[in-house]
Design a protein around this motif. Structure first.
Motif, short mmCIF file in Angstrom:
data_model
loop_
_atom_site.label_atom_id
_atom_site.label_comp_id
_atom_site.label_asym_id
_atom_site.label_seq_id
_atom_site.Cartn_x
_atom_site.Cartn_y
_atom_site.Cartn_z
N ALA A 72 0.83 -1.20 0.00
CA ALA A 72 0.00 0.00 0.00
C ALA A 72 0.87 1.26 0.00
CB ALA A 72 -0.93 -0.01 1.22
N ARG A 73 1.90 1.27 0.83
CA ARG A 73 2.80 2.43 0.88
C ARG A 73 3.47 2.64 -0.47
NH1 ARG A 73 4.06 3.67 6.54
NH2 ARG A 73 5.91 4.82 5.87
N GLU A 74 3.95 1.55 -1.08
CA GLU A 74 4.63 1.66 -2.37
C GLU A 74 3.68 2.16 -3.45
OE1 GLU A 74 6.07 -2.26 -3.00
OE2 GLU A 74 7.76 -2.07 -1.61
N GLN A 75 2.46 1.62 -3.46
CA GLN A 75 1.50 2.02 -4.47
C GLN A 75 1.09 3.48 -4.32
OE1 GLN A 75 -1.94 -0.44 -4.85
NE2 GLN A 75 -0.82 -2.19 -5.71
N LEU A 76 0.86 3.91 -3.09
CA LEU A 76 0.43 5.29 -2.87
C LEU A 76 1.52 6.29 -3.23
CD1 LEU A 76 -1.57 4.79 0.43
CD2 LEU A 76 -2.51 5.53 -1.76
N ILE A 77 2.77 5.93 -2.99
CA ILE A 77 3.88 6.79 -3.43
C ILE A 77 3.87 6.89 -4.95
CG2 ILE A 77 6.40 6.94 -3.63
CD1 ILE A 77 6.54 5.74 -0.78
N ASP A 78 3.73 5.75 -5.61
CA ASP A 78 3.67 5.76 -7.07
C ASP A 78 2.47 6.55 -7.57
OD1 ASP A 78 5.97 4.27 -7.22
OD2 ASP A 78 4.97 2.37 -7.70
N ASP A 79 1.33 6.40 -6.88
CA ASP A 79 0.13 7.12 -7.30
C ASP A 79 0.34 8.63 -7.24
OD1 ASP A 79 -1.12 4.74 -7.69
OD2 ASP A 79 -2.56 4.94 -6.04
N PRO A 253 16.32 4.06 -26.51
CA PRO A 253 16.82 4.10 -25.12
C PRO A 253 15.71 3.77 -24.14
CG PRO A 253 17.61 6.00 -26.37
CD PRO A 253 16.58 5.31 -27.23
N LEU A 254 15.98 2.84 -23.24
CA LEU A 254 14.99 2.41 -22.26
C LEU A 254 15.40 2.92 -20.88
CD1 LEU A 254 14.64 -1.30 -23.45
CD2 LEU A 254 13.19 0.65 -24.07
N PRO A 255 14.64 3.84 -20.30
CA PRO A 255 15.01 4.37 -18.98
C PRO A 255 14.78 3.36 -17.88
CG PRO A 255 12.92 5.30 -19.71
CD PRO A 255 13.42 4.47 -20.84
N LEU A 256 15.79 3.15 -17.05
CA LEU A 256 15.69 2.33 -15.85
C LEU A 256 15.92 3.22 -14.65
CD1 LEU A 256 17.89 -0.70 -17.04
CD2 LEU A 256 15.41 -0.46 -17.22
N GLU A 257 15.84 2.67 -13.46
CA GLU A 257 16.12 3.47 -12.27
C GLU A 257 17.62 3.64 -12.13
OE1 GLU A 257 15.23 3.62 -7.45
OE2 GLU A 257 14.12 2.24 -8.75
N GLY A 258 18.10 4.87 -12.36
CA GLY A 258 19.53 5.15 -12.25
C GLY A 258 20.34 4.72 -13.45
N ALA A 259 19.71 4.48 -14.59
CA ALA A 259 20.46 4.04 -15.77
C ALA A 259 19.58 4.14 -17.01
CB ALA A 259 20.96 2.61 -15.60
N ILE A 260 20.23 4.07 -18.17
CA ILE A 260 19.53 3.96 -19.45
C ILE A 260 20.11 2.75 -20.18
CG2 ILE A 260 19.20 5.03 -21.72
CD1 ILE A 260 19.05 7.71 -20.37
N ALA A 261 19.22 1.93 -20.74
CA ALA A 261 19.65 0.68 -21.37
C ALA A 261 19.35 0.70 -22.86
CB ALA A 261 18.96 -0.51 -20.71
N LEU A 262 20.20 0.03 -23.63
CA LEU A 262 19.98 -0.21 -25.04
C LEU A 262 20.35 -1.66 -25.34
CD1 LEU A 262 21.80 2.82 -25.02
CD2 LEU A 262 20.39 2.89 -27.09
N ALA A 422 6.77 3.19 -19.86
CA ALA A 422 6.09 3.70 -18.67
C ALA A 422 6.83 3.31 -17.39
CB ALA A 422 4.65 3.18 -18.62
N GLU A 423 7.29 2.06 -17.32
CA GLU A 423 8.02 1.61 -16.13
C GLU A 423 9.31 2.39 -15.96
OE1 GLU A 423 8.60 -2.58 -16.16
OE2 GLU A 423 6.50 -3.06 -15.80
N LEU A 429 10.91 9.08 -12.23
CA LEU A 429 10.16 9.97 -11.33
C LEU A 429 10.50 9.66 -9.88
CD1 LEU A 429 6.63 9.98 -13.02
CD2 LEU A 429 8.30 11.83 -13.03
N ARG A 430 10.60 8.36 -9.55
CA ARG A 430 10.96 7.98 -8.18
C ARG A 430 12.36 8.50 -7.83
NH1 ARG A 430 9.86 2.55 -9.67
NH2 ARG A 430 7.68 1.95 -9.35
N ALA A 431 13.29 8.33 -8.76
CA ALA A 431 14.67 8.72 -8.50
C ALA A 431 14.79 10.23 -8.27
CB ALA A 431 15.58 8.28 -9.65
#
Length: 438
Positions: A72-79, A253-262, A422-423, A429-431
């Protein structure tokens, strides 16, 4: 009675009794104040204890896996992040759109929106809690379609490759090369520019040269080249993207948390042995201060050399705070995309330390503990068996069936690619967010 109806009915009986008892007791003003006190702020937007309790109760009714309060905490932060991003991009969903979303959600359990709201309220979940749950999803869907939809296209070749892959009796393996470039808030813009340039590369040699120069993975020394990998080992969101590539193609380019992947697809092949599917993946994450500093990387290499199983990491973490080591088992779709991808390259006992957290300040050492395969009790559903079922009573209508399959595959590939964007966007956004938990 449907599965959802039965589930909610059973839970509502006990919850209603608890609520009735609670209402007979005198209210505690201090407790009420505490209930509506913010316990998390996301870019200064508050999340109250009441919201967390309500979301946790909703998740219990929906039988969501995992710890309800933590989820619930994780989802509400994301929301909060999703709503904020939508508003910043001029997107505000209407009451009609939210109501339509509630109706669609309820229809999955053969209920109307009003019927589902009544059952939720009977189990102690207020209508506003359900509306907020739907509103964030609708807002996020509109935002991601507007932001990333123009980047997503599906060709006839993409659909044909996907049709051939799912129609085979054996498995599908892919031969890829990877580039994962770490980012920090200070380097984000320059890394994005570099990644866009690399995505236009058309030769394997040029891609490998960029991998040696920029990639933070252990494959960098060999030009980012990976061995043959079953497509089922890749994260679900990445499979559709890879199946949509032709040999030599490079992903966006695919955005990840703290990185970009190809990724570059070098080849694809069919095998005689069906790919396994996994019900759960167990892994451990050990967090090292210092990001990708030489001291942190040296510590990661030392841990790698001295450990063989996930149990060994408990000895490494002995005497340190509990938060330093996390271990758990999750369904593949529940694992963050960047972690899922790194795990796809590992055998049990192997480690990766390509990822970071906390804006690059913390190095993540991942170890795969094991994978649990799904046991198939029924015959596998293939394009052929789907076709036989759909053709019952409509023999000879092959053209309509073919169009239906093509539309479904095209939509699936498009959704998977959009979901991947989207992910990655949510991870960014989280970072970048200011999240304070009490």
């Amino acid at each position: 009675m449907t599965k959802m109806t039965s589930m909610i009915s059973k839970l509502s009986q006990g919850a209603a009794v608890i609520l009735a008892l609670a209402m007979t007791q005198a209210p505690d003003r201090a407790a009420a104040q505490s209930l509506f006190e913010p316990v998390i702020t996301v870019n200064d937007a508050p999340i109250t204890r009441f919201e967390i309790e309500q979301r946790a109760r909703l998740l219990q009714l929906l039988r969501a896996p995992g710890n309800p309060e933590k989820l619930a905490r994780e989802q509400l932060i994301d929301d909060r992040l999703k709503i904020q991003a939508a508003r910043q991009n001029g997107i505000e969903v209407s009451d009609e759109e939210i109501q339509d979303g509630m109706e669609r959600f309820a229809s999955q359990g053969n209920l109307s929106g009003e019927e589902l709201v009544n059952r939720f309220e009977g189990a102690g979940v207020y209508e506003q809690t359900f509306r907020a749950f739907i509103a964030s999803g609708v807002s996020w869907a509109e935002l991601t379609r507007a932001k990333f939809g123009p980047r997503v296209s599906v060709t006839e070749e993409d659909v044909q490759r996907a049709r051939e892959a799912i129609g085979r009796g054996g498995g599908v393996q892919v031969l890829m090369s990877e580039i994962i470039i770490p980012t920090t808030p200070q380097t984000q813009e320059s890394v994005e520019d570099t990644a866009r340039r690399i995505s236009e590369i058309e030769s394997e040699g040029a891609f490998s040269a960029q991998a040696r120069r920029y990639s933070a993975t252990r494959t960098a020394d060999r030009g980012g080249r990976l061995p043959w990998t079953p497509i089922s080992d890749l994260p679900p969101a990445l499979r559709g993207i890879v199946l949509g590539l032709a040999p030599g193609d490079v992903t966006e380019p695919l955005p990840l948390e703290g990185a970009i992947a190809l990724f570059q697809l070098r080849d694809i092949r069919e095998t005689d042995v069906p790919d396994p599917t996994y019900a759960a993946i167990e892994y451990a994450a050990y967090y090292i201060d210092g990001g990708r500093s030489e001291a942190a990387l040296t510590q990661a290499r030392r841990i790698d050399a001295n450990t063989d199983t996930c149990d060994d990491l408990y000895g490494v973490a002995q005497g340190q705070p509990e938060t330093v080591l996390q271990r758990g088992t999750k369904a593949p779709e529940e694992i963050p995309q960047d972690i899922a991808y790194e795990l796809s390259k590992l055998d049990p006992g192997e480690v990766s330390y390509a990822l970071t957290r906390a804006n690059g300040e913390t190095l993540v050492l991942l170890m795969l503990c094991g994978r649990s395969e799904t046991i198939e009790e029924d015959a596998p559903v293939t394009a052929e068996t789907q076709g036989e079922a759909a053709a019952e009573g409509e023999a000879g209508d092959e053209e309509a069936l073919s169009l239906s399959q093509t539309e479904q595959l095209s939509r699936q590939i498009s959704d998977q690619r959009l979901n991947s964007y989207a992910e990655g966007y949510l991870a960014q956004l989280r970072a970048d967010a200011r999240i304070v938990e009490k």
